[in-house]
Write a protein that holds these residues in place. Structure first.
Motif, PDB file in Angstrom:
ATOM      1  N   ASP A 232       0.816  -1.203   0.000  1.00 23.59           N
ATOM      2  CA  ASP A 232       0.000   0.000   0.000  1.00 23.59           C
ATOM      3  C   ASP A 232       0.855   1.260   0.000  1.00 23.59           C
ATOM      4  N   LEU A 236       1.077   3.949  -3.079  1.00 19.24           N
ATOM      5  CA  LEU A 236       0.738   5.336  -2.750  1.00 19.24           C
ATOM      6  C   LEU A 236       1.846   6.270  -3.224  1.00 19.24           C
ATOM      7  N   TYR A 243      -8.867   0.813  -5.378  1.00 21.75           N
ATOM      8  CA  TYR A 243     -10.321   0.792  -5.411  1.00 21.75           C
ATOM      9  C   TYR A 243     -10.871   0.867  -3.989  1.00 21.75           C
ATOM     10  N   GLY A 244     -11.938   1.676  -3.835  1.00 23.01           N
ATOM     11  CA  GLY A 244     -12.514   1.910  -2.528  1.00 23.01           C
ATOM     12  C   GLY A 244     -11.946   3.153  -1.874  1.00 23.01           C
ATOM     13  N   HIS A 245     -10.876   3.685  -2.444  1.00 19.22           N
ATOM     14  CA  HIS A 245     -10.252   4.911  -1.940  1.00 19.22           C
ATOM     15  C   HIS A 245     -10.278   5.983  -3.039  1.00 19.22           C
ATOM     16  N   GLU A 246      -9.389   5.858  -4.036  1.00 14.82           N
ATOM     17  CA  GLU A 246      -9.380   6.823  -5.136  1.00 14.82           C
ATOM     18  C   GLU A 246     -10.423   6.499  -6.207  1.00 14.82           C
ATOM     19  N   THR A 248     -14.276   4.696  -6.942  1.00 20.50           N
ATOM     20  CA  THR A 248     -15.524   4.186  -6.366  1.00 20.50           C
ATOM     21  C   THR A 248     -16.622   4.273  -7.415  1.00 20.50           C
ATOM     22  N   ARG A 303      -5.302  10.207   7.254  1.00 18.20           N
ATOM     23  CA  ARG A 303      -5.915   8.938   6.883  1.00 18.20           C
ATOM     24  C   ARG A 303      -7.121   9.203   5.980  1.00 18.20           C
ATOM     25  N   ALA A 304      -7.568   8.166   5.314  1.00 12.84           N
ATOM     26  CA  ALA A 304      -8.714   8.285   4.414  1.00 12.84           C
ATOM     27  C   ALA A 304      -9.907   8.860   5.157  1.00 12.84           C
ATOM     28  N   GLY A 305     -10.566   9.840   4.534  1.00 12.55           N
ATOM     29  CA  GLY A 305     -11.743  10.461   5.115  1.00 12.55           C
ATOM     30  C   GLY A 305     -11.470  11.755   5.850  1.00 12.55           C
ATOM     31  N   THR A 319      -8.078  10.546   0.479  1.00 15.46           N
ATOM     32  CA  THR A 319      -8.499   9.205   0.068  1.00 15.46           C
ATOM     33  C   THR A 319      -7.547   8.130   0.561  1.00 15.46           C
ATOM     34  N   SER A 320      -6.253   8.437   0.629  1.00 15.87           N
ATOM     35  CA  SER A 320      -5.242   7.513   1.143  1.00 15.87           C
ATOM     36  C   SER A 320      -4.147   8.338   1.799  1.00 15.87           C
TER      37      SER A 320
END
Length: 371
Positions: A232, A236, A243-246, A248, A303-305, A319-320
């Motif tokens: 990861d 990065l 997928y699920g981060h950058e 969707t 962190r993501a979010g 996102t990451s």
């Protein structure tokens, strides 16, 4: 009722090596073996060995295989030569990304689609539904393959010592059948680390034999086993989306800055074309947000979010994020308002639990290997 995670053919071997295991997309996978920083640095400077058997392989065959894939995916698969591969995406009718994929052309009428583990069933179901009316068969081959990856600057020398395949002639995003350490394999020059490397598709029964042979071959070249954690941070740094981060279903390829994978010029219709044409126009004229890199001025890790702010106002979202072993600083990818997305924009911060930490906006990727 929860189901037990699936195990790869190398599960017992990972445990014997002392791996910390984690549930990832329904699979029990090695997170790290020792230090994720050491594993990361080994791939950047020497070589790392990964088990990626959780990825989803789907075979598409028949006279209409290329036509089906051109209709089902956003790329022009009909122009992929035998022995080559292409990065592409599968989208919903509204243009939302269902998954990003690599498609290998194995023969005149045979293709292998490799999906992310968490989306493999979604991709299989979509391809099966979209195959109606095409002279093509879609086959679930997830149980037919184990997948090992050797990544890093020493990977060509390590692999060359256990195969007589023409690695020098194997281009990036190409694959050829061969024998590695006595094991039949599809040898692909692909990866998800930003380094040169190879992904080896083999029968699950041969996975342990191949892992041990590669470990022995790499012993004098600094090869170490690597888990998902360093994979990861490597991807990065290389600015590769996850997928699920950058990526969707709420984003189109154009939102993600990957509009180049959508080939409007190919013949015939394809799923999502109309919505993607509109998305392309929006991205050209008034993009709402852009995917950028962020580099910390301090030491706190986003962190993501986490919200991205300017002057206290939220202008985007991480996102990451992770500490970058190569840069020696925390880094992140984030979608931020286009007006603040230019590299060098002043005043950008990440809200890390109430503290607005200063970050520099940079162009992606953070790291690019020297050719």
């Amino acid at each position: 009722m929860s189901t037990a995670p699936r195990l790869t053919a190398l599960d017992a071997l990972h445990r014997s090596l002392g791996a910390t295991m984690t549930d990832f997309a329904g699979w029990d996978m090695p997170l790290r073996y020792a230090s994720e920083r050491d594993e990361h640095n080994a791939v950047r400077t020497r070589a790392g060995l990964f088990d990626l058997s959780h990825m989803g392989e789907i075979t598409v065959t028949g006279a209409g295989a290329a036509a089906l894939l051109n209709f089902a995916l956003v790329g022009n698969i009909g122009t992929v030569a035998v022995g080559r591969a292409r990065y592409t995406m599968i989208c919903a009718e509204d243009g939302g990304i269902l998954d990003d994929l690599i498609v290998y052309r194995l023969g005149e009428t045979e293709y292998m689609v490799v999906a992310n583990a968490g989306n493999a069933q979604i991709v299989l179901d979509a391809l099966t539904a979209r195959a109606e009316g095409f002279d093509a068969e879609v086959r679930d081959d997830r149980d037919a393959y184990a997948l090992l990856a050797v990544q890093g600057p020493e990977s060509p020398a390590i692999l060359a010592s256990v195969t007589d395949a023409d690695l020098d002639g194997l281009k990036y995003y190409a694959g050829l059948p061969g024998t590695v350490a006595g094991v039949p394999a599809l040898i692909a020059r692909t990866g998800y680390t930003g380094e040169d490397g190879f992904e080896l598709f083999v029968a699950p029964a041969h996975a342990e034999q191949l892992w041990k042979a590669l470990t022995e071959a790499g012993a004098g070249r600094g090869l170490v086993p690597c888990g998902l954690s360093c994979r990861d941070t490597l991807r990065l740094e290389a600015g590769m989306p996850l997928y699920g981060h950058e990526l969707t279903t709420g984003l189109t390829p154009f939102d993600a800055g990957l509009g180049r994978v959508v080939k409007f010029e190919k013949e015939g219709d394809f799923v999502g074309r109309k919505a993607l044409e509109a998305a392309a126009e929006r991205a050209e004229t008034a993009p709402p947000r852009k995917l950028v890199g962020l580099v910390a001025e301090g030491r706190r890790v986003p962190r993501a979010g986490f919200p991205v702010t300017v002057g206290g106002e939220v202008v985007g979202e991480v996102t990451s994020g992770a500490p970058s072993p190569t840069l020696g600083k925390p880094i992140a990818m984030a979608y931020i308002d286009a007006t603040h997305a230019t590299p060098g924009t002043a005043g950008v911060a990440v809200d890390i639990r109430g503290s607005h930490e200063p970050y520099e906006v940079v162009a992606l990727p953070f790291y690019k290997r020297q050719k």
